[in-house]
Design a protein around this motif. Structure first.
Motif, short mmCIF file in Angstrom:
data_model
loop_
_atom_site.label_atom_id
_atom_site.label_comp_id
_atom_site.label_asym_id
_atom_site.label_seq_id
_atom_site.Cartn_x
_atom_site.Cartn_y
_atom_site.Cartn_z
N SER A 9 0.82 -1.22 0.00
CA SER A 9 0.00 0.00 0.00
C SER A 9 0.86 1.27 0.00
CB SER A 9 -0.97 0.00 1.18
OG SER A 9 -0.26 -0.09 2.39
N LYS A 10 2.04 1.21 0.56
CA LYS A 10 2.93 2.38 0.54
C LYS A 10 3.37 2.67 -0.91
CE LYS A 10 7.13 4.34 2.38
NZ LYS A 10 8.34 4.15 3.16
N ASP A 11 3.69 1.63 -1.66
CA ASP A 11 4.05 1.80 -3.07
C ASP A 11 2.88 2.38 -3.87
OD1 ASP A 11 6.54 0.68 -2.52
OD2 ASP A 11 6.00 -1.30 -3.31
N ILE A 12 1.68 1.91 -3.57
CA ILE A 12 0.47 2.41 -4.23
C ILE A 12 0.29 3.89 -3.92
CG2 ILE A 12 -2.06 2.32 -4.19
CD1 ILE A 12 -1.77 -0.75 -3.92
N GLU A 13 0.40 4.25 -2.67
CA GLU A 13 0.26 5.66 -2.26
C GLU A 13 1.30 6.53 -2.96
OE1 GLU A 13 -1.55 8.85 -0.51
OE2 GLU A 13 -2.26 6.79 -0.50
N ASN A 14 2.52 6.00 -3.12
CA ASN A 14 3.57 6.76 -3.80
C ASN A 14 3.21 7.04 -5.26
OD1 ASN A 14 5.19 6.95 -1.55
ND2 ASN A 14 6.44 5.18 -2.08
N ILE A 15 2.68 6.04 -5.96
CA ILE A 15 2.27 6.25 -7.36
C ILE A 15 1.16 7.30 -7.43
CG2 ILE A 15 1.15 5.24 -9.38
CD1 ILE A 15 2.36 2.57 -8.57
N LEU A 16 0.14 7.14 -6.60
CA LEU A 16 -0.98 8.08 -6.63
C LEU A 16 -0.50 9.51 -6.33
CD1 LEU A 16 -3.73 5.92 -4.92
CD2 LEU A 16 -3.67 6.67 -7.32
N LYS A 17 0.35 9.63 -5.34
CA LYS A 17 0.87 10.95 -4.97
C LYS A 17 1.76 11.50 -6.09
CE LYS A 17 2.76 13.14 -0.88
NZ LYS A 17 3.41 12.88 0.41
N GLU A 18 2.65 10.67 -6.61
CA GLU A 18 3.58 11.07 -7.67
C GLU A 18 2.85 11.54 -8.92
OE1 GLU A 18 7.64 11.20 -9.22
OE2 GLU A 18 6.95 10.75 -7.20
N PHE A 19 1.74 10.90 -9.25
CA PHE A 19 1.00 11.22 -10.46
C PHE A 19 -0.28 12.01 -10.16
CE2 PHE A 19 -0.92 10.04 -14.70
CZ PHE A 19 0.07 10.62 -15.47
N GLY A 20 -0.34 12.62 -9.00
CA GLY A 20 -1.45 13.52 -8.65
C GLY A 20 -2.81 12.87 -8.68
N TRP A 21 -2.87 11.60 -8.26
CA TRP A 21 -4.13 10.84 -8.25
C TRP A 21 -4.78 10.81 -9.64
CZ3 TRP A 21 -2.04 13.14 -4.11
CH2 TRP A 21 -1.94 12.39 -2.95
N PHE A 22 -3.93 10.92 -10.69
CA PHE A 22 -4.38 10.88 -12.09
C PHE A 22 -5.26 12.07 -12.47
CE2 PHE A 22 -2.90 6.68 -11.25
CZ PHE A 22 -2.45 6.17 -12.45
N HIS A 23 -5.24 13.14 -11.64
CA HIS A 23 -6.06 14.32 -11.92
C HIS A 23 -5.63 14.97 -13.24
CE1 HIS A 23 -8.53 17.82 -11.27
NE2 HIS A 23 -7.47 18.59 -11.47
#
Length: 150
Positions: free
Chosen positions: A9-23
């Motif tokens: 889940s930490k890796d998942i959170e990093n992707i979402l944060k890195e890519f701005g939750w795909f906004h």
């Protein structure tokens, strides 16, 4: 462009944060393949395991990164819903979760695997997930293949 394996889940959170939750992003293109094939002698090879894989290129209106590629291996379900005519294809937010041994991506932040319908949302589930920065792949050019319109 090295692949980064998503493990928790930490890796998942990093992707979402890195890519701005795909906004303000879009699904630019995708490529799907299996390990099944027919050889030159017309013999068919068909693995018995999960042999479908999908690469998806997303681009967005922000930098660092402005594009990422997700690699889903061992795909269990795959549903892409095109935007209807006269609607845009902008992704305003997305979700990426690990649920019951599978990674899920969906084009809505409150999407849940147990509540899906085929009439709404694009989503994919797979046994494993990797990602990488693809910011050098901006623009209209297709990266997974040439489109022959003839």
């Amino acid at each position: 462009m090295d692949w980064i394996e998503v493990k928790n889940s930490k890796d998942i959170e990093n992707i979402l944060k890195e890519f701005g939750w795909f906004h303000d992003s879009c699904l630019k293109e995708l490529y799907m393949w299996t390990e099944s094939y027919v050889d030159e002698n017309l013999s068919m090879a068909v693995p018995i395991g999960l042999d479908m894989n999908v690469r998806i290129l997303f681009q967005r209106q922000f930098r660092n990164p402005s594009a990422i590629e997700l690699l889903f291996e061992g795909v269990t379900q795959f549903h892409i819903l095109p935007s209807p005519e006269n609607y845009d294809s902008i992704i305003y937010d997305a979700t990426l979760i690990f649920h019951k041994g599978l990674f899920y991506w969906a084009d809505q932040s409150d999407w849940k695997p147990e509540n899906y319908t085929l009439e709404t949302n694009s989503w994919i589930s797979a046994k494993s997930l990797k990602w990488r920065d693809a910011s050098s792949w901006m623009g209209k050019q297709n990266r997974y293949g040439v489109i022959n319109k003839g």
